[in-house]
Design a protein around this motif. Sequence first.
Motif: not given
Length: 829
Positions: A729-746
Amino acid sequence: VNPGAARPTHPLALAPVVSPPSSVDGFVKQFLTNLNFDQGVSLSESDANDQYLALAGTVRDYLMARWLEDQARQNEQQSKTVCYLSAEYLLGRQLDNNLLAARLTDIATDALAQCGIDINDLRELEVEPGLGNGGLGRLAACFIDSLATMSVPNIGYGIRYEYGIFRQTFVDGEQVEQPDAWLRMGSPWDFPHPEAAQTISFGGRTETYDDNGTERTRWIPDWSVLAVPYNMMVPGYHNGRVNTLRLWRAVATNAFDLRIFNSGDYEESVRAQTFAENISKVLYPEDSTPQGKELRLQQQYFFVSASIRDFIDTVLPADYDLTKLPDRVIFQLNDTHPVIGVPELMRVLIDEKGMEWDDAWAITQQCFAYTCHTLLPEALEVWPVDLLGRLLPRHLEIIYRINEEFLEEVRERFGDDMLRIRNMSIIGEHPYRSVRMAYLATVAGAKVNGVAELHSQLLRDKVLHDFAEMYPDKFTNVTNGITPRRFIRLANPSLAELITEALGAGWTIDLERLRGLEALAEDPEFRERFGAVKAANKRRLNEVLFQRDGVHVDETHMLDVMVKRLHEYKRQMLKVLHIVTLYDGIASGRVAAADVTPRTFIFGAKAAPGYAMAKRIIHLINAVGSVVNNDPRVEGRLKVIFPPNYNVTLAEKVIPAADLSEQISLAGKEASGTGNMKFALNGALTIGTDDGANVEIRQLVGDDNFFLFGMTEPEVEVLWAQGYTPADFYQAHAGLRGALDLISSGAFSEGDRSVFEPVVSNLLYDDRFMVLADYASYIAAQERVDAAYADQDAWTKSAILNVARSGFFSSDRSMRDYIDRIWHTPPVL
Ligand code: BZD
């Protein structure tokens, strides 16, 4: 009654209790009397707390005559009583509720004003008795309110914890717990009755003895404590009725003192005292994972044993024929916490009253009914046999025998099916021998109920499937409800007034009358007034939160609210991902701030102190809030507010101000929910999954007035069975990727990527509650919310329809259902 005393001869001593006159003068006089003679201060010397205590005492005095009368009348009429056994009562503040019930609000306000006191200043002093964790404890409080209002004989039995649910504070965004010393400034609402104490025993061993040719068993316990009852008034609304909530406090017995005295060890004796009194010291703050702690089992047995014996010894007449016990009482088990009452009643009937096993069992099976409040397997309470046998050896023997006879019945019915027998046994073998309390309750109870239609269905189909097959008639549903007194009349007086003006009085005890508002949803003038109420409630919330936490609520924003315990299954993370997605859109420049619907997100949530992931999520919410709220690119159009220490008092201010109610648990996990009902009845629209009572809310308010999203429970099952991989699901949704990556980025942890890494990797690689699977559907539903909110008039119409169609969720209706389907307890008028 003092049997040694001479009969009174003074006419006043023979007259019934007289209430103070229901007038401002009468109130002033009683208030001053209490201030002087109970608090021991003059008006001019008194401080606000003295005045609060005297005010509470005055309200009590007005209720006293009816309280004493009602108890006497119930005994005379030999009515059947609902003994609600609950380890938790999340009562909320008492003052306003009791003023409302006794029609004293205006009189008290004027009376205090004449004494130069603003009653509002005193209101704020009351510390709510937080003797519960969440929904289950609040439900018990709503139920006893409804029973009193319906004139049904009821005693609520529970524990008078010295410390209730912890006070939550945030330090650098992280939860820090503080003890809740709610009794520190006095407890004007309860009456101790040390003369009615019960001795509660623990430990030791059992032995058999010959009783004129029959072999009997007795328990020789090792130690005991005193259970001292504290009675609280539970006034019905405008009906003069006053029921009782009886909470037990643990106090050391004389035997403790004596032992110490004999040993000559003073310090040891004081320690022993502390040990005994620890039993009612503190509420366990876990609301889903039972800790299996010995003290917890001690608490359970302590209050249940005291309650059952209180009912038999002091409520029933001395010569009562106990074979008729089911005519006089139903013990309702609020979840498994009081289930040890089953072997306790058996023990009392057999060992103490000399009954035969079969007779005692027949009686016991009619005297108990069980309400289950969960679907999470890890929340089902089990007690290790070792522990239970050490603390309550006789009870363990009784449980074994109940199980033997029960399994024999299973064999008779289904044959020697070992797998079935292992699955249904009250004693589990893995990972250690333990007593399965839900199974014991199901076998012993006359009825078993879930708390919403879907939940009751899942109990029958899954959690208790084999039992439902064996005893189909035992299983029933009673959908939860909430009291309209506290959650509309008190919490939302402006709405209450508007409704009364439109429909007349009477709806407060007959909530289906709210249907009358449906027609008014078409009336532009009514819509305008309804909208004005919501706006005023937002302003009121702004004042409260500014006072309390120094934060502001913008009344032009949509108020998007998620308040409930922090748990992964409730999916606060889904809400966080929505907020981060919106923020990411603005911060990345893909979306102009001006195009975002202005929203204020309000969270309220306590995490169990030992629940690490829940605490990380709290930290993350606060961290996201401090970034989003301070980023100038957002132009103030998104705001996250997380007031600490969400409790009943705060709920009463937040819920009436809400536009959008977040009920977003994974389908099949939330048994019912009750916050969802409070929001709908206060004119918020719900965004929710097909879970718990959301299902029934949506059916009633209609699809057009509810934002449904997410998988259904059967779809959840299918996805699990297929093998759920959240990373897809992470791979499939750009919005979800963006949100999770933003949290991961610090981005929300000053560049430190490690802080929220466990939250993100938990979602990517485990995600037990399928947050990622429902993300896309949730975001789409939130876009529908934005579109709908753009048309304020249409939104208000939907909000009115939510109120108009939610009358079903009154706890008065829940009580009627319990009475019809389970209790069969008529009102005593
Ligand atoms: O009970 C809740 C459920 O999660 C809700 O869905 C439901 O609406 C309410 C009322 O039926 N359960 C709890 O609140 N449970 C507890 O608080 C709890 C407390 C101690 C131990 C286990 C559970």
